[in-house]
Design a protein around this motif. Structure first.
Motif, PDB file in Angstrom:
ATOM      1  N   ARG C 164       0.827  -1.208   0.000  1.00 22.45           N
ATOM      2  CA  ARG C 164       0.000   0.000   0.000  1.00 22.45           C
ATOM      3  C   ARG C 164       0.862   1.258   0.000  1.00 22.45           C
ATOM      4  NH1 ARG C 164      -4.779  -1.741  -1.923  1.00 22.45           N
ATOM      5  NH2 ARG C 164      -5.721  -3.300  -0.578  1.00 22.45           N
ATOM      6  N   LYS C 167       1.478   2.287  -3.239  1.00 16.35           N
ATOM      7  CA  LYS C 167       0.238   2.466  -4.020  1.00 16.35           C
ATOM      8  C   LYS C 167      -0.063   1.283  -4.953  1.00 16.35           C
ATOM      9  CE  LYS C 167      -1.239   6.596  -2.624  1.00 16.35           C
ATOM     10  NZ  LYS C 167      -2.501   6.692  -1.867  1.00 16.35           N
ATOM     11  N   ASP C 169      -2.210  -1.987  -5.789  1.00 15.74           N
ATOM     12  CA  ASP C 169      -3.479  -2.618  -5.422  1.00 15.74           C
ATOM     13  C   ASP C 169      -3.770  -3.912  -6.187  1.00 15.74           C
ATOM     14  OD1 ASP C 169      -4.229  -1.579  -7.860  1.00 15.74           O
ATOM     15  OD2 ASP C 169      -5.696  -0.179  -7.058  1.00 15.74           O
ATOM     16  N   LYS C 170      -2.793  -4.347  -7.000  1.00 14.14           N
ATOM     17  CA  LYS C 170      -2.925  -5.644  -7.686  1.00 14.14           C
ATOM     18  C   LYS C 170      -1.642  -6.440  -7.503  1.00 14.14           C
ATOM     19  CE  LYS C 170      -5.764  -3.795 -11.428  1.00 14.14           C
ATOM     20  NZ  LYS C 170      -5.818  -3.600 -12.891  1.00 14.14           N
ATOM     21  N   ILE C 190      -6.540 -10.958  -0.677  1.00 13.84           N
ATOM     22  CA  ILE C 190      -7.894 -10.707  -1.191  1.00 13.84           C
ATOM     23  C   ILE C 190      -8.787 -10.129  -0.095  1.00 13.84           C
ATOM     24  CG2 ILE C 190      -9.987 -11.889  -1.979  1.00 13.84           C
ATOM     25  CD1 ILE C 190      -8.119 -13.623  -3.753  1.00 13.84           C
ATOM     26  N   GLY C 193      -8.365  -6.579   0.246  1.00 17.46           N
ATOM     27  CA  GLY C 193      -8.829  -5.726  -0.829  1.00 17.46           C
ATOM     28  C   GLY C 193      -7.877  -5.572  -2.002  1.00 17.46           C
ATOM     29  N   PHE C 194      -6.924  -6.492  -2.155  1.00 10.06           N
ATOM     30  CA  PHE C 194      -6.090  -6.513  -3.354  1.00 10.06           C
ATOM     31  C   PHE C 194      -6.750  -7.374  -4.429  1.00 10.06           C
ATOM     32  CE2 PHE C 194      -3.019  -5.572  -0.022  1.00 10.06           C
ATOM     33  CZ  PHE C 194      -2.200  -4.621  -0.597  1.00 10.06           C
ATOM     34  N   GLU C 195      -6.531  -7.035  -5.686  1.00 15.07           N
ATOM     35  CA  GLU C 195      -6.849  -7.960  -6.783  1.00 15.07           C
ATOM     36  C   GLU C 195      -5.647  -8.880  -6.947  1.00 15.07           C
ATOM     37  OE1 GLU C 195      -8.791  -6.329 -10.445  1.00 15.07           O
ATOM     38  OE2 GLU C 195      -8.397  -4.408  -9.481  1.00 15.07           O
ATOM     39  N   SER C 226      -8.512 -13.739  -9.085  1.00 19.52           N
ATOM     40  CA  SER C 226      -9.125 -13.085 -10.248  1.00 19.52           C
ATOM     41  C   SER C 226      -8.660 -13.718 -11.546  1.00 19.52           C
ATOM     42  CB  SER C 226      -8.754 -11.594 -10.272  1.00 19.52           C
ATOM     43  OG  SER C 226      -9.382 -10.922  -9.216  1.00 19.52           O
TER      44      SER C 226
END
Lengths: 244, 244, 244, 244
Positions: C164, C167, C169-170, C190, C193-195, C226
């Protein structure tokens, strides 16, 4: 290299000046920014609420009720997503075998009491319900009401996940009470990797003999968050951003 | 039923008296109790440390250095497990894209800097090292040094797990700095379901113009924890327990 | 409305067809995407490692050692940030009062053992060290090595925070072992809140009598993440993206 | 010393035999043990549920519906506290910007849908409601129903806290679905420092073309938990304990 340079500056200018002028990390409101409000509920914000005897003075001094309403309106005007993290205690929470001091107090005075999550009998207008003037902002599709937090922070609910699922990584935080739930949310959101700004006068805290919760909260907001706004500063900031 | 009764008492006695006398949850030290110390490191506790300009006054007022040593000795004398949660910043932490105010300050002054976790070159005697007088207590098999926390709380390290793996469910907390790491540890441990007592004068906090971190910390310890001790009270409590 | 429409489609087409063709959430690699590798260490990936007897067959079948090296190279070639989450057990971890089955086994065989985090004596070339062929990729400034995870997931270290703070997020996830640390990291990332996409053949798992860890891992990657890539598919995907 | 001795044994007996016979950590049911049930809801456990097409076969093979009822009865008979972690999706969860494969599927088929936490209209008898035969066990004061988990694990609800607040440190886990929510709960509870036993045949999992969720779940329960029971073994164990 950059890092080494910073160190040299520190020693050149003298260690004391480092602390006289705190750094300002800044906080840029963008499309990944949300508003988070903790506990906008009757028990904290109304003279009828069970905690008014402890927080009422601070609510009046900070003008919290009006400032929170201003923030709800800003959310609608500027289309900033709003997340509410409420506080509910269910029947089964009253069998807990231990609690901290204010947790125990909240249980003793039946604060935020509700039967259980599948039971809304008697909820409307109870101390756990939203302050009536906020209902028109909260009861909209665009507002996410998370599961209740159960102590003070968002560790025990889905706030972090709900924010991430909407690709939010910055939070403008306000709500009740200042040094308990709002501050614990600030700390947890930061540990979770969010950038957090706090609207200091849209919070209020217990003031008890020898214990000024508001002073504690404002001090920690300033030292820990990326930015401490007043409600008025936030209004101006958003107005300016819109013009750009 | 018990719950309803409480409510009635509240209304019978008047809401104000509820807040005049805070409940005392109490804290019973037993074989599932551990001592947790945050950041007993040079940068905070020595006039040579980079943060002394901010926290030195509070360290001296609270007599923190001696009080922490007393707690280390109590751990040995009464065979209470001791866990240390240190603060280290590695090279790669200096590329973070955002920080809160005091995080930014700590990075600017190179506080707690260390190459990386597989690199101890230059560590001995650096600001990130233990205060020398504590080394004889920490460098023992019985003491668990957890991974470093990376902001202020134990969310980003293994403290909670290490405590649980030794069947600990109560914590006596002390260390640096009072309103940042010690307080964030208190809040996170409580959210994690530990009972927490804090030794208030075995912490110290930054005092900056208009910002009294120590006042904030002591207020929140009192309101949030199960018990706020002075070091002297803790000494007496343990002496008494031994006699029983 | 959109939501209601979905429901109708389900009933119109028959419930069975819903499950015959799983939805494909998709995973778009962008500048907020990082590579995360769990446990690229000798004890898992070398015939000299203490766990080779359990995982060696799967490592060879999946071609894991080469595939992980390909991923390290892709990180450099396409400038994708790389994060390593290692597994170390310190002396004090051997006093834990309880463990799950494979935790107990790992402790019994002294897997990933290291003195403590301030002690690197004997570390080089030990089972806890990086597989030698990966050292040239890992020992670079751009690679973040997080604190060790202590069971299987990233709950007890700073991986989420480190991602984080840059920055991210995947996550493109790979590493050892497939159904333990890699899968627990997938699940925790997951929830955080990460993809997450997983490179299935850049993992390998224990195969024990009646217990096929690799089958379990591949099944859960497919159902939970995902996107499930092979290393070859990831190579092609990145080549294609570069052209665009 | 003990630790060194273990290492020697490993080498003396040969590495292979270490893996042929897995260690058995054991699990002793005591007064700090609770039963945790995930998702005992219509959508998973009834032919009328929207997920029956995926999990029905496994539910029938494992005899899950009856086995879960047996566990509810054991809770009452032996006075073991019972905690339920349900799965609800609210309207606002349908605006999430990303999901994993089975998350997406669950949203597509409107699984576990409910208006919001202050809205119980249409809930009774919906797919999100308890399986009717379990209602008499769940709707009692002694049972704690936690906030809903929102992906698969207990990271986003208050299960861990609720257990700790009742001084629980061991969990007997069962429920739906086996490799998703039950397994994610197992992993998270273990990372949180609970001892966990799983009742394997009181779970069931999706079986889709080429993807046997039940095999994955049973494999991981065996390797990760402290003890894998059948329902029958649990019945016997408790009978035996009572005699002692």
């Amino acid at each position: 290299m950059k890092h080494l340079f910073k160190t040299l500056v520190v020693f050149a200018t003298g260690i004391t000046s480092v602390f006289a002028q705190l750094p300002e990390p800044g906080f840029i409101i963008d499309e990944h920014t949300a508003i988070v409000i903790t506990d906008p509920q009757i028990d904290f914000l109304s003279p009828q609420g069970v905690a008014w005897g402890a927080v009422g003075e601070s609510v009046k001094e900070n003008n919290t009720v009006e400032n929170l309403e201003t923030i709800f309106k800003l959310g609608e005007e500027y289309n900033i997503p709003v997340f509410i993290s409420p506080h509910y205690y269910y029947e089964h929470d009253h069998v807990w075998q231990f609690e901290g001091t204010l947790e125990k107090l909240m249980h003793n005075i039946s604060m935020f009491d509700r039967g259980d999550q599948l039971n809304v009998k008697g909820f409307e207008g109870s101390g756990a319900d939203w302050l009536p003037r906020y209902k028109k902002y909260i009861e909209k599709d665009r507002v996410v009401v998370t599961s209740p937090h159960k102590v003070f922070g968002s560790e025990s609910n889905d706030l972090g996940l709900q924010l991430r699922k909407q690709k939010i990584d910055k939070v403008i935080l306000a709500g009740m009470s200042g040094n308990l739930c709002a501050e614990s949310h600030m700390r947890e959101l930061i540990e979770n990797g969010f950038e957090v700004a706090v609207v200091g006068d849209a919070t209020a805290s217990a003031k008890l003999p020898g214990l000024d919760g508001n002073q504690a909260a404002q001090t920690n907001y300033k030292l820990i968050s990326s930015k401490l706004y007043t409600t008025e500063e936030l209004v101006k900031e958003l107005k300016m951003l819109k013009k750009m």
